[in-house]
Design a protein around this motif. Structure first.
Motif, short mmCIF file in Angstrom:
data_model
loop_
_atom_site.label_atom_id
_atom_site.label_comp_id
_atom_site.label_asym_id
_atom_site.label_seq_id
_atom_site.Cartn_x
_atom_site.Cartn_y
_atom_site.Cartn_z
N GLN A 12 9.36 17.92 -22.25
CA GLN A 12 9.48 16.71 -21.44
C GLN A 12 8.71 15.55 -22.07
O GLN A 12 9.22 14.42 -22.15
CB GLN A 12 8.95 16.99 -20.04
CG GLN A 12 9.03 15.79 -19.10
CD GLN A 12 8.38 16.08 -17.75
OE1 GLN A 12 7.73 17.10 -17.59
NE2 GLN A 12 8.57 15.18 -16.80
N ARG A 13 7.50 15.83 -22.54
CA ARG A 13 6.71 14.78 -23.20
C ARG A 13 7.39 14.32 -24.48
O ARG A 13 7.39 13.13 -24.82
CB ARG A 13 5.30 15.31 -23.52
CG ARG A 13 4.47 15.68 -22.32
CD ARG A 13 4.29 14.52 -21.38
NE ARG A 13 3.41 14.85 -20.26
CZ ARG A 13 3.32 14.14 -19.15
NH1 ARG A 13 4.07 13.07 -19.02
NH2 ARG A 13 2.51 14.50 -18.18
N TYR B 23 10.58 14.31 -25.02
CA TYR B 23 11.72 13.47 -24.62
C TYR B 23 11.23 12.05 -24.28
O TYR B 23 11.82 11.05 -24.70
CB TYR B 23 12.42 14.10 -23.43
CG TYR B 23 13.75 13.47 -23.09
CD1 TYR B 23 14.94 14.01 -23.55
CD2 TYR B 23 13.81 12.32 -22.28
CE1 TYR B 23 16.16 13.44 -23.25
CE2 TYR B 23 15.03 11.74 -21.97
CZ TYR B 23 16.20 12.31 -22.46
OH TYR B 23 17.40 11.72 -22.16
N GLN B 24 10.13 11.99 -23.51
CA GLN B 24 9.59 10.69 -23.12
C GLN B 24 9.14 9.89 -24.33
O GLN B 24 9.36 8.67 -24.40
CB GLN B 24 8.42 10.89 -22.15
CG GLN B 24 8.84 11.44 -20.79
CD GLN B 24 7.65 11.79 -19.93
OE1 GLN B 24 6.57 12.10 -20.43
NE2 GLN B 24 7.85 11.79 -18.60
N ALA C 18 12.14 8.52 -26.12
CA ALA C 18 12.69 7.41 -25.34
C ALA C 18 11.85 6.15 -25.54
O ALA C 18 12.38 5.03 -25.59
CB ALA C 18 12.76 7.79 -23.87
N GLN C 19 10.55 6.33 -25.70
CA GLN C 19 9.67 5.18 -25.90
C GLN C 19 9.93 4.51 -27.25
O GLN C 19 9.86 3.29 -27.36
CB GLN C 19 8.20 5.63 -25.80
CG GLN C 19 7.21 4.49 -25.80
CD GLN C 19 7.34 3.60 -24.58
OE1 GLN C 19 7.65 4.07 -23.49
NE2 GLN C 19 7.16 2.30 -24.76
#
Length: 416
Positions: free
Chosen positions: A392-393, A395-396, A399-400
């Protein structure tokens, strides 16, 4: 611009989450082997061939590897459930198609086949009526539910302790109905060729310090003579036993002693029973029976069966006998990661996996089979939940990078 890197990262994180989700979903699937997403980086080709100033353009899926580590083995209430402790797969046949599985949850069909939930039939070697396994081409195992045929008694192992303190008697006075004419006796059920039970009773008459005469009756009828006895019809012993000064049996005359059992049941008559008195001794102690083992038995029906560690399927019968019905086999591969997963807890062979090595459990590097056991999934839920947070991190963060690149692009667009 770094949109491509960020996009590939998002895709990688998404696929990683899919893999983790599949592992978590199958945490309670018997025989399931967890998967691990493996990635590789991507670099653009350059005409110069120099890598000094190369910047990667993202990541890609290298492969999804399955981890064939051993799962925990737990008890089951189903005797047909089997777990493999070690290397190997169950070899299954589905309409002629060979598949391989670690899930050993089986049930017996009405035809006698051992089948899994997907309809695959367990394969192995079959045994003949005498319990001898025929090693050859593997075949679908079918449990033979036929009755076990009777076996006539041919040998009787009888180890006794005779009381040396008994007074000698006159052998010609022996009468099976008169306990004062013999020293001791014992009886055992024996069986004719049709499985009818008869009682063989042996009598021991001490005639001298180290010598005993042995008489016998068949269902109360004397063997070798008739009652009443007389001078012209004396009692006939099966033979005599001789003991040394240490009380050890030195021999019998004749050797072995043979009881001819005449029957009127329609079975083979007479059927001869060889009586082996090996180990019998004569001491100053009370008469005792240390071993009494006739080898025949009556007909029996199949009441159940168990699977031994070597894969032997051992049937239990109502007459107390056991008989091997067949043997489960296992297969292993040089590269199990090359197997193709087709669902339903099954794999099929591919060129990358190599050809299977098939043999009996416990041989050729294969594991042992444990009956009434199942192998749990090897998914570590704690580790998967941590991996989920990491993905999840990841992915974030990707995305950033896309968001940051978008802001830079917007700044360029706003330049006038």
């Amino acid at each position: 611009m770094s949109f491509q890197q960020g996009l590939s990262g998002l895709n990688a994180a998404s696929k990683s989450l899919e893999t983790i989700g599949n592992n978590v979903a199958n945490a309670n699937t018997v025989g399931f082997k967890q998967s691990q997403m493996q990635f590789s980086d991507i670099y653009a080709s350059t005409l110069s061939g120099s890598g000094a100033a190369q910047i990667g353009i993202g990541t890609q899926i290298a492969r999804v590897a399955q981890l064939f580590s051993q799962g925990n083995i737990t008890a089951s209430n189903n005797p047909l459930d089997m777990a493999i402790n070690g290397d190997g797969f169950f070899r299954m046949s589905s309409g002629g198609t060979i598949t391989y599985a670690r899930n050993g949850q089986f049930e017996l069909t009405k035809e006698g086949y051992i089948e899994n939930a997907a309809g695959g039939r367990l394969t192995g070697y079959m045994a003949d009526a005498n319990g001898v396994v025929a090693i050859g081409a593997p075949t679908e195992i079918i449990i033979n539910k036929a009755d076990l045929a009777p076996k006539a008694t041919t040998k009787y192992e009888l180890k006794l302790t005779l009381d040396s303190r008994k007074d000698p008697l006159v052998a010609n006075n022996f009468n099976p109905d008169d306990p004062t004419t013999f020293s001791d006796s014992t009886s055992v059920p024996v069986y004719d060729s049709l499985g009818n039970s008869h009682v063989l009773r042996t009598f021991y008459v001490k005639t001298a310090g180290g010598q005993w005469s042995v008489f016998a009756t068949n269902d109360g009828v004397p063997i070798g003579y008739t009652l009443p006895t007389s001078a012209t019809n004396p009692p006939v012993p099966l033979g005599t036993m001789q003991f040394g000064t240490g009380g050890v049996l030195t021999g019998t005359t004749p050797s072995p002693l043979v009881a001819a059992m005449a029957v009127t049941t329609g079975a083979v008559t007479p059927f001869n029973i060889s009586i082996d008195h090996a180990g019998t001794q004569q001491f100053a102690q009370a008469f005792g029976v240390a071993r009494q083992l006739p080898d025949g038995y009556k007909a029996g029906t199949l009441t159940g069966f168990d699977v031994a560690n070597d894969g032997s399927i051992v049937g239990r019968y109502s007459n107390g006998q056991v008989n091997v019905l067949g043997q489960v086999i296992l297969s292993r591969f040089a590269n199990p990661n090359g197997l193709q997963n087709i669902g339903d807890n099954q794999w099929v062979e591919t060129a990358e996996s190599g050809v299977p090595l098939t043999s009996t459990p416990g041989s050729s590097g294969l594991g042992a089979v444990q009956s009434a056991r199942v192998e749990e999934s090897n998914v570590d839920l704690t580790a998967e939940l941590v991996n989920m947070i990491t993905a999840q991190r990841y992915y974030q963060a990707n995305a950033q990078t896309i968001k940051t690149q978008d802001q830079i692009m917007q700044t360029l667009v706003n330049l006038r």
